[in-house]
Write a protein that holds these residues in place. Structure first.
Motif, PDB file in Angstrom:
ATOM      1  N   UNK A 124      42.669  42.477  43.523  1.00  0.00           N
ATOM      2  CA  UNK A 124      41.227  42.274  43.675  1.00  0.00           C
ATOM      3  C   UNK A 124      40.460  42.588  42.401  1.00  0.00           C
ATOM      4  N   UNK A 125      40.963  43.530  41.616  1.00  0.00           N
ATOM      5  CA  UNK A 125      40.264  43.878  40.378  1.00  0.00           C
ATOM      6  C   UNK A 125      40.344  42.735  39.370  1.00  0.00           C
ATOM      7  N   UNK A 127      40.453  39.563  40.266  1.00  0.00           N
ATOM      8  CA  UNK A 127      39.486  38.580  40.765  1.00  0.00           C
ATOM      9  C   UNK A 127      38.065  38.993  40.410  1.00  0.00           C
ATOM     10  N   UNK A 128      37.791  40.297  40.545  1.00  0.00           N
ATOM     11  CA  UNK A 128      36.457  40.782  40.196  1.00  0.00           C
ATOM     12  C   UNK A 128      36.174  40.513  38.717  1.00  0.00           C
ATOM     13  N   UNK A 129      37.203  40.658  37.889  1.00  0.00           N
ATOM     14  CA  UNK A 129      37.058  40.376  36.458  1.00  0.00           C
ATOM     15  C   UNK A 129      36.685  38.927  36.219  1.00  0.00           C
ATOM     16  N   UNK A 130      37.382  38.020  36.897  1.00  0.00           N
ATOM     17  CA  UNK A 130      37.047  36.592  36.776  1.00  0.00           C
ATOM     18  C   UNK A 130      35.605  36.350  37.195  1.00  0.00           C
ATOM     19  N   UNK A 131      35.185  37.017  38.281  1.00  0.00           N
ATOM     20  CA  UNK A 131      33.855  36.774  38.812  1.00  0.00           C
ATOM     21  C   UNK A 131      32.746  37.202  37.856  1.00  0.00           C
ATOM     22  N   UNK A 132      33.007  38.218  37.018  1.00  0.00           N
ATOM     23  CA  UNK A 132      31.975  38.575  36.046  1.00  0.00           C
ATOM     24  C   UNK A 132      32.188  37.826  34.736  1.00  0.00           C
ATOM     25  N   UNK A 133      33.044  36.805  34.775  1.00  0.00           N
ATOM     26  CA  UNK A 133      33.156  35.886  33.644  1.00  0.00           C
ATOM     27  C   UNK A 133      34.232  36.212  32.621  1.00  0.00           C
ATOM     28  N   UNK A 134      35.061  37.219  32.905  1.00  0.00           N
ATOM     29  CA  UNK A 134      36.076  37.580  31.913  1.00  0.00           C
ATOM     30  C   UNK A 134      37.238  36.586  31.927  1.00  0.00           C
ATOM     31  N   UNK A 138      41.182  39.019  28.558  1.00  0.00           N
ATOM     32  CA  UNK A 138      40.232  40.148  28.588  1.00  0.00           C
ATOM     33  C   UNK A 138      40.501  41.054  29.784  1.00  0.00           C
ATOM     34  N   UNK A 142      41.501  44.896  29.185  1.00  0.00           N
ATOM     35  CA  UNK A 142      40.479  45.883  29.510  1.00  0.00           C
ATOM     36  C   UNK A 142      40.703  46.595  30.847  1.00  0.00           C
ATOM     37  N   UNK A 143      41.335  45.885  31.788  1.00  0.00           N
ATOM     38  CA  UNK A 143      41.404  46.433  33.146  1.00  0.00           C
ATOM     39  C   UNK A 143      42.833  46.705  33.611  1.00  0.00           C
ATOM     40  N   UNK A 231      41.714  51.023  46.353  1.00  0.00           N
ATOM     41  CA  UNK A 231      40.347  51.247  46.796  1.00  0.00           C
ATOM     42  C   UNK A 231      40.140  50.732  48.190  1.00  0.00           C
TER      43      UNK A 231
END
Ligand SMILES: Nc1ncnc2c1ncn2[C@@H]1O[C@H](COP(=O)(O)OP(=O)(O)OP(=O)(O)O)[C@@H](O)[C@H]1O
Ligand SMILES: [Mg+2]
Lengths: 237, 247
Positions: A124-125, A127-134, A138, A142-143, A231
């Motif tokens: 999920x993290x 996917x969250x990265x993709x959603x903020x444009x990374x 990256x 970074x993650x 999480x």
């Protein structure tokens, strides 16, 4: 009398040879371990990322590399590179040959450790990265990698300790590291028990230092997430 | 502002979304209801390209894209204008609340750090989390994590935010704080598409409701009329069951 003489002789030889074994340890065993492990880490991260990211073709190549290296003894690998490659006109000095073999060998094992650690970071993290444009790179950098390396730290420390001891195999391709130096002293003094115990003790010293460093490292890495890094109660309800 | 026509999606031989249409106007708060497995999550994920739809057309902000044949560049373009809030938050565990909010701005949008932090602090302030800016996700409660996740979505200044059951992973006593933040956003005119099982939210905050069942939109309409007199039998049964649960 005899007893006294013997123990005095042993103490003298022990003290005499201590420095003669420790010095090649500091000049060869430690650098060989440190350099090889650094290269191995780079190889491992790249190999693991290629597999994790499902990069076509390269992924097959990565699997093949891990398969071959893990499936053959390191002693054979050392001999192929040092004694075998000259037949193809590739002649290497003992130390660089050892660095190449230990890096490639350790890289294969460590890549599996790193790959498992990458897999353990919650998807999920990403996917969250993709959603903020990374971008994928990256997100990895970074993650995912920072979390994965934290998870991989204990098993990788384990590998480092293993590698330090494994470098004694380099004696077989004429690298005059600690073990080979010990063999030479044994040939002169005929005290195999004493001297092999002594070199074992010196390896133990090095490994104790590495273990202490590992504990320090683990403490420092505890800045985020004392508990497991999952999480919520992930998944659908 | 967002217009979807004929969206289809299959997983292998399982057809999960069959010809879905959707219209969202600026400032709309659209609630998506429906039984488990009806394809709500998959639909939302298709709208943000976390899942690739097989076919359909997608119009955002006056620009039309063909689903199933969208390029990377087009996807990036769409993601710049949208944001997603997940059921289980998905905060970056190696970063503090503030870093979670600023990461996209700094890494993806190449914003200066001080600028991103200014925006990040404003976003955290909006969800009532500025006091916890330096906390890591594991130091926050579920409700607080979800509020940070909403701040992360807000920081990128999206045209529309997609929410997938934002309160379903929370203990009942924590859902209120998240719903309040969402109500406040709705009041400020934020466009939102919300998959939810919170009937009260759908009834009082959203202005339109879509009911999905087995991959199709069974019924849709203005929230007021929808709850007063749902036409479909399935919808009536579903609402009755939910209301029973809520009592
Ligand atoms: N990655 C996947 N691969 C295969 N099938 C999937 C996948 N994701 C979802 N499905 C299937 O698609 C259908 C719709 O799932 P989806 O998660 O969209 O439903 P939902 O309406 O969000 O349900 P819920 O209310 O339980 O969250 C289900 O039958 C599910 O099993
Ligand atoms: Mg769902």
């Amino acid at each position: 009398m005899l007893d006294n003489y013997l123990s005095e002789r042993w103490i003298n030889i022990f003290i005499d040879s201590f420095w003669k074994i420790l010095l090649p340890g500091l000049k060869l065993t430690v650098p060989l371990t440190a350099v090889s492990f650094s290269f191995a880490l780079v190889i491992a991260v790249v190999t693991a990322l290629i597999q994790f990211g499902n990069v076509r073709v390269l992924k097959q190549l990565a699997r093949f590399y891990v398969w071959v290296i893990r499936g053959t003894p390191i002693l054979v690998q050392l001999f192929v590179v040092f004694y075998g490659l000259p037949s193809l006109g590739i002649v290497l000095e003992p130390f660089p040959a050892a660095v190449i073999v230990f890096s490639i060998n350790e890289g294969a094992y460590a890549s599996e450790t790193v790959r498992a650690a990458l897999e353990s970071v919650p998807k999920g993290q990403i996917e969250a990265g993709y959603c903020v444009g990374m971008s994928w790179m990256q997100i990895m950098w970074r993650i995912v990698l920072p979390q994965a390396m934290r998870i991989a730290f204990p098993p990788l420390s384990n590998s480092l300790i293993g590698l330090l001891k494994e470098t004694s195999l380099a004696a077989n391709i004429t690298v005059a590291e600690m073990f080979m130096s010990t063999q030479r002293i044994v040939a002169r003094t005929y005290e195999p028990l004493l001297l092999y115990l002594e070199v074992g003790l010196i390896y133990l010293m090095f490994c104790t230092i590495l273990t202490a460093l590992q504990h320090m490292g683990e403490k420092r890495l505890q800045t985020y997430g004392g508990r497991k890094m999952r999480q919520g109660d992930a998944g659908h309800r | 502002m967002l217009r979807v026509r004929g969206l289809r999606k299959s997983f292998g031989s399982l057809e999960v979304l069959k010809n879905i249409d959707l219209d969202v106007n600026k400032g709309d708060v659209v609630a998506i209801l429906g039984p488990s497995g009806s394809g709500k999550t998959t639909f939302l994920r298709c709208l943000n390209f976390l899942e690739t739809a097989d076919a359909g057309s997608y119009t955002l902000d006056g620009k039309t894209y063909t689903l199933g044949r969208t390029s990377r560049k087009e996807i990036a373009e769409i993601r710049r204008k949208t944001a997603f809030v997940f059921q289980n938050f998905n905060l970056f565990s190696n970063m503090t609340a503030l870093q979670n909010v600023t990461e996209g701005l700094i890494t993806a949008r190449k914003m200066k750090r001080y600028q991103a932090e200014e925006i990040g602090r404003m976003a955290l302030d909006k969800v009532g989390m500025s006091e916890r800016a330096g906390y890591y996700p594991h130091q926050l409660s579920g409700g607080q994590q979800q509020r940070v996740a909403i701040a992360r979505a807000l920081a990128t200044n999206p045209e529309i935010i997609f929410f997938d059951e934002p309160t379903s992973a929370l203990d009942p006593e924590l859902t209120g704080e998240v719903l309040n933040v969402m109500r406040q956003l709705a009041g400020e005119g934020m466009t939102m598409l919300v998959v939810t099982h919170e009937i009260a939210f759908a009834r009082h905050v959203s202005n339109r409701v879509i009911f999905m069942d087995e991959g199709v939109v069974l019924e849709s309409g203005e929230s007021r009329g929808f709850f007063e007199a749902p036409g479909e039998k399935r919808v009536r049964e579903f609402l009755r069951a939910l209301e029973k649960r809520d009592v």
